[in-house]
Design a protein around this motif. Structure first.
Motif, PDB file in Angstrom:
ATOM      1  N   LEU A 100       5.914 -13.921  -9.470  1.00  0.00           N
ATOM      2  CA  LEU A 100       5.079 -12.857  -8.933  1.00  0.00           C
ATOM      3  C   LEU A 100       5.133 -12.798  -7.415  1.00  0.00           C
ATOM      4  CD1 LEU A 100       1.917 -13.661 -11.081  1.00  0.00           C
ATOM      5  CD2 LEU A 100       3.635 -11.919 -11.587  1.00  0.00           C
ATOM      6  N   ASN A 101       4.990 -11.617  -6.891  1.00  0.00           N
ATOM      7  CA  ASN A 101       4.898 -11.364  -5.454  1.00  0.00           C
ATOM      8  C   ASN A 101       4.008 -10.126  -5.297  1.00  0.00           C
ATOM      9  OD1 ASN A 101       5.243 -10.554  -2.800  1.00  0.00           O
ATOM     10  ND2 ASN A 101       7.456 -10.868  -2.785  1.00  0.00           N
ATOM     11  N   GLN A 152       0.423  -8.910  -9.141  1.00  0.00           N
ATOM     12  CA  GLN A 152       1.357  -9.196 -10.228  1.00  0.00           C
ATOM     13  C   GLN A 152       1.879  -7.963 -10.950  1.00  0.00           C
ATOM     14  OE1 GLN A 152      -1.843 -10.075  -9.897  1.00  0.00           O
ATOM     15  NE2 GLN A 152      -2.887 -10.382 -11.852  1.00  0.00           N
ATOM     16  N   THR A 153       1.448  -6.780 -10.548  1.00  0.00           N
ATOM     17  CA  THR A 153       1.971  -5.548 -11.153  1.00  0.00           C
ATOM     18  C   THR A 153       2.381  -4.588 -10.043  1.00  0.00           C
ATOM     19  OG1 THR A 153      -0.169  -4.422 -11.204  1.00  0.00           O
ATOM     20  CG2 THR A 153       0.381  -5.830 -13.100  1.00  0.00           C
ATOM     21  N   ASP A 154       3.184  -3.589 -10.389  1.00  0.00           N
ATOM     22  CA  ASP A 154       3.576  -2.584  -9.398  1.00  0.00           C
ATOM     23  C   ASP A 154       2.350  -1.872  -8.830  1.00  0.00           C
ATOM     24  OD1 ASP A 154       6.313  -2.867  -9.159  1.00  0.00           O
ATOM     25  OD2 ASP A 154       6.733  -1.616 -10.907  1.00  0.00           O
ATOM     26  N   ARG A 155       1.389  -1.602  -9.699  1.00  0.00           N
ATOM     27  CA  ARG A 155       0.191  -0.893  -9.250  1.00  0.00           C
ATOM     28  C   ARG A 155      -0.532  -1.700  -8.176  1.00  0.00           C
ATOM     29  NH1 ARG A 155      -5.310  -0.854 -10.379  1.00  0.00           N
ATOM     30  NH2 ARG A 155      -6.318   1.214 -10.331  1.00  0.00           N
ATOM     31  N   LEU A 156      -0.721  -3.006  -8.417  1.00  0.00           N
ATOM     32  CA  LEU A 156      -1.388  -3.846  -7.438  1.00  0.00           C
ATOM     33  C   LEU A 156      -0.534  -4.040  -6.193  1.00  0.00           C
ATOM     34  CD1 LEU A 156      -2.953  -6.597  -9.745  1.00  0.00           C
ATOM     35  CD2 LEU A 156      -4.171  -4.859  -8.445  1.00  0.00           C
ATOM     36  N   TRP A 157       0.755  -4.164  -6.392  1.00  0.00           N
ATOM     37  CA  TRP A 157       1.672  -4.378  -5.272  1.00  0.00           C
ATOM     38  C   TRP A 157       1.570  -3.248  -4.253  1.00  0.00           C
ATOM     39  CZ3 TRP A 157       4.913  -7.354  -2.575  1.00  0.00           C
ATOM     40  CH2 TRP A 157       5.908  -6.751  -1.815  1.00  0.00           C
ATOM     41  N   TYR A 158       1.633  -2.030  -4.711  1.00  0.00           N
ATOM     42  CA  TYR A 158       1.588  -0.899  -3.787  1.00  0.00           C
ATOM     43  C   TYR A 158       0.188  -0.697  -3.225  1.00  0.00           C
ATOM     44  CZ  TYR A 158       6.391   0.289  -4.837  1.00  0.00           C
ATOM     45  OH  TYR A 158       7.759   0.257  -4.948  1.00  0.00           O
ATOM     46  N   ARG A 159      -0.837  -1.040  -3.971  1.00  0.00           N
ATOM     47  CA  ARG A 159      -2.189  -0.939  -3.436  1.00  0.00           C
ATOM     48  C   ARG A 159      -2.411  -1.963  -2.320  1.00  0.00           C
ATOM     49  NH1 ARG A 159      -6.502   1.567  -6.088  1.00  0.00           N
ATOM     50  NH2 ARG A 159      -5.826   2.990  -7.740  1.00  0.00           N
ATOM     51  N   HIS A 182       7.487  -1.368   2.343  1.00  0.00           N
ATOM     52  CA  HIS A 182       7.699  -0.256   1.412  1.00  0.00           C
ATOM     53  C   HIS A 182       9.013   0.466   1.622  1.00  0.00           C
ATOM     54  CE1 HIS A 182       3.076  -0.040   0.696  1.00  0.00           C
ATOM     55  NE2 HIS A 182       3.665  -1.020   0.052  1.00  0.00           N
ATOM     56  N   GLU A 183       9.623   0.274   2.792  1.00  0.00           N
ATOM     57  CA  GLU A 183      10.923   0.911   3.023  1.00  0.00           C
ATOM     58  C   GLU A 183      12.090  -0.020   2.698  1.00  0.00           C
ATOM     59  OE1 GLU A 183      11.015   2.431   6.968  1.00  0.00           O
ATOM     60  OE2 GLU A 183       9.240   3.709   6.704  1.00  0.00           O
ATOM     61  N   ASP A 184      11.779  -1.232   2.247  1.00  0.00           N
ATOM     62  CA  ASP A 184      12.827  -2.185   1.870  1.00  0.00           C
ATOM     63  C   ASP A 184      13.206  -1.929   0.414  1.00  0.00           C
ATOM     64  OD1 ASP A 184      14.362  -4.402   1.100  1.00  0.00           O
ATOM     65  OD2 ASP A 184      13.301  -5.733   2.477  1.00  0.00           O
ATOM     66  N   PRO A 185      14.429  -1.494   0.135  1.00  0.00           N
ATOM     67  CA  PRO A 185      14.815  -1.156  -1.250  1.00  0.00           C
ATOM     68  C   PRO A 185      14.733  -2.344  -2.204  1.00  0.00           C
ATOM     69  CG  PRO A 185      16.737  -1.238   0.192  1.00  0.00           C
ATOM     70  CD  PRO A 185      15.542  -1.308   1.085  1.00  0.00           C
ATOM     71  N   ILE A 186      14.946  -3.556  -1.704  1.00  0.00           N
ATOM     72  CA  ILE A 186      14.888  -4.728  -2.577  1.00  0.00           C
ATOM     73  C   ILE A 186      13.476  -4.924  -3.103  1.00  0.00           C
ATOM     74  CG2 ILE A 186      15.229  -7.236  -2.720  1.00  0.00           C
ATOM     75  CD1 ILE A 186      17.348  -6.989  -0.591  1.00  0.00           C
ATOM     76  N   LEU A 187      12.482  -4.642  -2.261  1.00  0.00           N
ATOM     77  CA  LEU A 187      11.094  -4.875  -2.635  1.00  0.00           C
ATOM     78  C   LEU A 187      10.533  -3.804  -3.558  1.00  0.00           C
ATOM     79  CD1 LEU A 187       9.730  -6.144   0.792  1.00  0.00           C
ATOM     80  CD2 LEU A 187       9.932  -7.479  -1.301  1.00  0.00           C
ATOM     81  N   LYS A 188      11.278  -2.786  -3.830  1.00  0.00           N
ATOM     82  CA  LYS A 188      10.794  -1.733  -4.720  1.00  0.00           C
ATOM     83  C   LYS A 188      10.865  -2.144  -6.183  1.00  0.00           C
ATOM     84  CE  LYS A 188      11.848   2.148  -1.645  1.00  0.00           C
ATOM     85  NZ  LYS A 188      10.431   2.449  -1.398  1.00  0.00           N
ATOM     86  N   GLU A 189      11.693  -3.145  -6.494  1.00  0.00           N
ATOM     87  CA  GLU A 189      11.871  -3.586  -7.876  1.00  0.00           C
ATOM     88  C   GLU A 189      11.177  -4.927  -8.060  1.00  0.00           C
ATOM     89  OE1 GLU A 189      12.987  -5.219 -11.350  1.00  0.00           O
ATOM     90  OE2 GLU A 189      14.081  -6.038  -9.634  1.00  0.00           O
ATOM     91  N   MET A 190      10.376  -5.048  -9.116  1.00  0.00           N
ATOM     92  CA  MET A 190       9.508  -6.208  -9.289  1.00  0.00           C
ATOM     93  C   MET A 190      10.277  -7.518  -9.333  1.00  0.00           C
ATOM     94  SD  MET A 190       6.647  -6.986 -12.246  1.00  0.00           S
ATOM     95  CE  MET A 190       5.860  -5.412 -11.964  1.00  0.00           C
ATOM     96  N   GLY A 191      11.362  -7.566 -10.086  1.00  0.00           N
ATOM     97  CA  GLY A 191      12.122  -8.800 -10.199  1.00  0.00           C
ATOM     98  C   GLY A 191      12.762  -9.210  -8.885  1.00  0.00           C
TER      99      GLY A 191
END
Length: 496
Positions: free
Chosen positions: A323-324, A341-348, A365-374
């Motif tokens: 998780l991140n 631990q979820t995309d919803r929480l991550w972006y919030r 948020h502009e880092d493409p690697i960080l857009k994908e949970m894994g």
């Protein structure tokens, strides 16, 4: 120089005064009253009736008027330099059982265990002045203290007599010690076939490495259990890590974790054995619980990971490789735990932080690697995320951070120091911490049993640990038929 030295000495004296072990008034501030909670908590929730119903049925104060699930059960406990047996016994006592804890005439060495070896951090018996460590008193809660020299023939005879009057025995002496005295399960089962006997060991009472512990290590469960099962290896800082998971320095837990896990597992196993005996028509049995294996059972997915691809899961410290974010970070007045631990929480989390710290949004948020949970769980991404999060937290305190994060419905909470735990309104109200008045040691602050919150048969702490041998006369008279005169004679001989 002399003036500077005088200042240093006075400073140390002031520090010692501040660390005086006299019990401080508790609570410093009173807990919320029931009317306030009703108006400010339950009334604001749709499920207000449920919260009030739970409180009416589960409050700690109501426990003492209710029956006890293990009322009438009796256990014998024997172990030195170990907390597993005492924790197991305390759990059984809290459920209503009677436990007779056997100590040598000179007492369990754990009675003398105190921080930095300082006797002023121990509690003194009001009547005898004998001092005892606070940890021992806490873990001996509910148990009777009886002294008995098991190396003597008369002492062994008394122990065997007591064994015939209990439902179970908790043995945390070194492997084979009680058996060598003729006081093990193999001897008792012939005369007490319904006896449930639980041995708590380091690595076990059998197998090729059962004796591969030093002479003195045989008497301790922690840290050898945690070292043997990789629990200690698994804890440490990720920046100390090297390829294949073997770099850096490990870190053991600050408490005797393997002891407590083994003790709780032992209590659970004994209750299961007693149910099989009493309810299902079974018979007594021997149970073995080890600190290493009990702790190994909660090692997350380390074993499965090794079996999956043959590699060692890297040491991640408090970070979670799944998780991140899911980690504590330092802030202005301590540490803050944030869960994403979820995309919803991550972006919030991102939206919350970039409101005060716009750079977070741009770099995260502009880092493409960080857009994908894994992908965001890679070490480099964890470092980037936590570095920027800490940059935001360093300018605010825990309360401010919690308020800001809660506005975005984010899983977050402050890491509390022990004084804050003791004074936290929620914990005082339920209570999670409470005081108990003892005849010998005054008022002691302690943690309420987590098993207290049961509707019909709640567990409860009725007494803390007793002075050495406090119950010897009573137990000898009640269960062995030995009067006071004979007890005094045995005392003179060093039997008790």
């Amino acid at each position: 120089m002399a003036e500077k030295r005088d200042i240093e000495i006075n400073s140390r004296a002031d520090t010692m005064d501040l660390m005086n072990p006299d019990i401080r008034p508790w609570p410093v501030t009173p807990p919320p009253d029931a009317e306030w909670v009703m108006a400010n908590t339950y009334a604001k929730r749709k499920a207000e009736d449920f919260g009030k119903w739970c409180e009416d049925n589960l409050r700690y104060e109501y426990a003492f008027g209710k029956p006890e699930a293990l009322q009438g059960y009796r256990f014998l406990c024997c172990g030195q330099w170990r907390l597993g047996n005492k924790f197991c016994a305390a759990l059984l006592c809290e459920a209503g059982a009677e436990v007779i804890n056997i100590e040598p005439p000179e007492g369990d060495p754990l009675r003398k265990l105190t921080p930095f070896g300082r006797e002023e951090y121990m509690l003194a018996d009001k009547f005898t002045g004998e001092k005892c460590g606070i940890d021992f008193l806490h873990e001996m809660r509910g148990q009777k203290s009886v002294t008995l020299n098991l190396e003597s023939e008369e002492g062994r005879a008394i122990y065997q007599n007591l064994a015939g009057q209990v439902d179970g025995i908790i043995d945390e002496m070194p492997p084979g010690y009680m058996d060598s005295l003729g006081l093990g399960y193999r001897h008792f089962k012939k005369i007490y076939p319904n006896l449930v006997y639980c041995n708590i060991a380091v690595r076990g009472t059998w197998g090729p490495y059962k004796d591969k512990v030093s002479k003195y290590g045989q008497w301790t469960l922690e840290p050898f259990g945690g070292c043997a099962n990789s629990f200690v290896h698994n804890t440490g800082f990720p920046q100390d890590q090297c390829p294949r998971g073997k770099g850096g320095d490990p870190c053991r837990s600050g408490v005797w974790f393997a002891d407590y896990v083994a003790g709780e597992q032992a209590a659970n196993s004994m209750l299961a054995a007693l149910y099989w005996l009493k309810a299902l028509g079974g018979e007594g049995q021997f149970i073995e619980v080890t600190g290493a294996e009990s702790q190994m059972d909660i090692l997350d997915f380390d074993i499965g990971w090794y079996g999956f691809n043959g590699s060692i899961k890297a040491r991640t410290g408090a970070w979670d490789p799944n998780l991140n974010q899911y980690e504590w970070n330092p802030c202005r007045d301590g540490y803050m735990m944030i869960g994403g631990q979820t995309d919803r929480l991550w972006y919030r989390i991102g939206m919350c932080i970039e409101r005060d710290f716009p750079q977070f949004g741009r770099l995260i948020h502009e880092d493409p690697i960080l857009k994908e949970m894994g992908a965001r769980n890679a070490l480099a991404m964890l470092i980037k995320t936590y570095t920027l999060t800490t940059r935001w937290l360093r300018d605010i305190n825990r309360i401010e951070a919690e308020q800001k994060l809660m506005e975005y419905e984010i899983a977050a909470g402050p890491i509390l120091f022990i004084d804050e735990v003791s004074e936290f309104p929620h914990f005082k109200y339920r209570p999670w911490v409470c005081t108990i008045d003892t005849d010998h040691y005054g008022t002691i602050l302690f943690s309420v049993s987590p098993n207290n919150y049961q509707m019909r048969t709640p567990h409860r702490v009725k007494v803390m640990g007793r002075p050495l041998g406090f119950d010897t006369y009573e137990v000898m008279q009640r269960y062995c038929g030995i009067g006071q005169t004979r007890v005094n004679e045995l005392k003179e001989k060093g039997v008790i």
